[in-house]
Design an enzyme around this catalytic site. Structure first.
Site, PDB file in Angstrom:
ATOM      1  N   LYS A   5     -26.997  22.491  -3.023  1.00 53.10           N
ATOM      2  CA  LYS A   5     -28.204  21.815  -3.309  1.00 53.10           C
ATOM      3  C   LYS A   5     -29.304  21.615  -1.987  1.00 53.10           C
ATOM      4  CE  LYS A   5     -26.492  17.909  -5.080  1.00 53.10           C
ATOM      5  NZ  LYS A   5     -25.019  18.129  -4.752  1.00 53.10           N
ATOM      6  N   ARG A  19     -27.433  10.779 -10.765  1.00 52.36           N
ATOM      7  CA  ARG A  19     -25.988  11.021 -10.636  1.00 52.36           C
ATOM      8  C   ARG A  19     -25.082  10.285 -11.736  1.00 52.36           C
ATOM      9  NH1 ARG A  19     -25.725  12.105  -4.723  1.00 52.36           N
ATOM     10  NH2 ARG A  19     -23.708  12.838  -4.249  1.00 52.36           N
ATOM     11  N   ARG A  75     -17.707  22.448   6.370  1.00 50.20           N
ATOM     12  CA  ARG A  75     -19.250  22.318   6.217  1.00 50.20           C
ATOM     13  C   ARG A  75     -19.707  21.602   7.610  1.00 50.20           C
ATOM     14  NH1 ARG A  75     -22.689  19.638   1.255  1.00 50.20           N
ATOM     15  NH2 ARG A  75     -21.619  17.790   2.070  1.00 50.20           N
ATOM     16  N   ARG A 107     -19.775  15.718   8.202  1.00 50.99           N
ATOM     17  CA  ARG A 107     -19.874  14.250   7.494  1.00 50.99           C
ATOM     18  C   ARG A 107     -18.516  13.582   7.388  1.00 50.99           C
ATOM     19  NH1 ARG A 107     -23.945  15.152   2.620  1.00 50.99           N
ATOM     20  NH2 ARG A 107     -22.498  13.687   1.743  1.00 50.99           N
ATOM     21  N   ARG A 145     -14.916  12.728  -4.398  1.00 45.90           N
ATOM     22  CA  ARG A 145     -16.093  12.863  -4.585  1.00 45.90           C
ATOM     23  C   ARG A 145     -16.407  13.740  -5.806  1.00 45.90           C
ATOM     24  NH1 ARG A 145     -18.283  15.099   0.391  1.00 45.90           N
ATOM     25  NH2 ARG A 145     -20.546  14.714  -0.369  1.00 45.90           N
TER      26      ARG A 145
HETATM   27  P1  AMP Z   1     -24.943  13.116  -1.011  1.00 45.81           P
HETATM   28  O1  AMP Z   1     -25.582  13.286   0.457  1.00 45.81           O
HETATM   29  O2  AMP Z   1     -25.928  13.159  -2.134  1.00 45.81           O
HETATM   30  O3  AMP Z   1     -23.550  13.881  -1.088  1.00 45.81           O
HETATM   31  O4  AMP Z   1     -24.708  11.436  -1.168  1.00 45.81           O
HETATM   32  C1  AMP Z   1     -23.683  10.859  -0.176  1.00 45.81           C
HETATM   33  C2  AMP Z   1     -22.925   9.675  -0.776  1.00 45.81           C
HETATM   34  O5  AMP Z   1     -24.394   8.552  -1.100  1.00 45.81           O
HETATM   35  C3  AMP Z   1     -22.777   9.597  -2.045  1.00 45.81           C
HETATM   36  O6  AMP Z   1     -21.315  10.157  -2.176  1.00 45.81           O
HETATM   37  C4  AMP Z   1     -22.820   8.338  -2.899  1.00 45.81           C
HETATM   38  O7  AMP Z   1     -21.725   7.592  -2.320  1.00 45.81           O
HETATM   39  C5  AMP Z   1     -24.284   7.808  -2.240  1.00 45.81           C
HETATM   40  N1  AMP Z   1     -25.055   8.220  -3.407  1.00 45.81           N
HETATM   41  C6  AMP Z   1     -26.138   9.206  -2.813  1.00 45.81           C
HETATM   42  N2  AMP Z   1     -26.899   9.038  -4.044  1.00 45.81           N
HETATM   43  C7  AMP Z   1     -26.594   8.646  -4.899  1.00 45.81           C
HETATM   44  C8  AMP Z   1     -26.760   8.218  -6.375  1.00 45.81           C
HETATM   45  N3  AMP Z   1     -27.788   8.859  -6.995  1.00 45.81           N
HETATM   46  N4  AMP Z   1     -26.141   7.333  -7.021  1.00 45.81           N
HETATM   47  C9  AMP Z   1     -25.065   6.676  -6.540  1.00 45.81           C
HETATM   48  N5  AMP Z   1     -24.586   6.837  -5.072  1.00 45.81           N
HETATM   49  C10 AMP Z   1     -25.200   7.906  -4.567  1.00 45.81           C
END
Ligand code: AMP
Ligand code: ZN
Length: 220
Positions: A13, A88, A127, A160, A171
């Site tokens: 993404k 999500r 990554r 990360r 995840r």
């Molecule tokens: P990402 O960078 O999109 O992988 O998001 C990193 C972390 O942020 C995720 O593993 C969640 O803990 C939190 N997070 C981001 N977006 C959401 C969402 N739409 N709903 C719930 N948690 C989120």
């Protein structure tokens, strides 16, 4: 273009959104980035979500819906936007439909990047993200010992904390349990664009472009 990028962590993404921004000149709303910014700034919200994120779990829906709602009220989103990492959950998807309907908008497409579990695990293990520009790079195991700087701006590359193997597995499970139902949700709305996310980056980009072309008004 009002777009959602849907896919498991590591599906591509972040990589694909960069070119979409360039092509359509519309803002990205990346909820993971927003939450990481809150943590960096050590805000109360940042402190609240830190342990949840570090476990690989989802932050409560109402917090995310509030963040996205506020962002979508800003005028620069009127010409379009790219949502990355939101929605999500089904509750988030329903809230998003509501928020958009209230302002006379709707999603044009949901781009689903499909990638197998094993490929996700392999990608995330190697990554690295640029601290300066957020660009994402994947390396071969032997390259990690001698990490380069970001080719774009010389920024430091880092892994990360939630890309560590224990958290990655969690995840991906969270994605399958809580986010995968959105595939049916958007498929029923005839919004889903299914893309093979295991193809090389350029081919994924081409596939996305082909799908989006069919949605653009003929005179632009
Ligand atoms: P990402 O960078 O999109 O992988 O998001 C990193 C972390 O942020 C995720 O593993 C969640 O803990 C939190 N997070 C981001 N977006 C959401 C969402 N739409 N709903 C719930 N948690 C989120
Ligand atoms: Zn960079």
């Amino acid at each position: 273009m009002n777009l959602v990028l849907l896919g498991a962590p590591g599906a591509g993404k972040g990589t694909q959104r960069a070119f979409l921004v360039q092509r359509y000149g519309i803002p990205v709303i990346a909820t993971g980035d927003t939450l990481r910014d809150e943590r960096k700034a050590d805000t109360p919200l940042g402190r609240q979500v830190a342990p949840i994120m570090d476990r690989g779990d989802l932050v409560p829906d109402d917090l995310l819906v509030q963040i996205v709602n506020k962002r979508l009220q800003q005028p620069d989103t009127q010409r379009g936007f790219i949502l990355d990492g939101f929605p999500r959950t089904l509750a988030q998807a329903q809230a998003l439909d509501r928020i958009l309907a209230e302002t006379g908008r709707a999603l044009d497409a949901v781009i689903y990047l499909r990638v197998s579990r094993q490929v996700l695990i392999d990608r995330l293990a190697h990554r690295y993200v640029c601290r300066t520009c957020g660009s994402v790079y994947t390396f071969k195991p032997e390259e990690v010992r001698n990490l380069p700087r970001c080719p774009k701006d010389g920024g430091e590359l880092y892994q990360r904390p939630d890309d560590r193997p224990e958290v990655v597995a969690r995840r991906i499970d969270v994605f399958l349990q809580q986010t995968a139902p959105l595939i049916d949700y958007y498929s029923n709305q005839r919004k889903l664009e299914n893309i093979d996310g295991q193809l090389p980056v350029e081919q994924v980009r081409e596939a996305i472009l082909r799908k989006l072309k069919t949605l653009e008004p003929a005179n632009t």
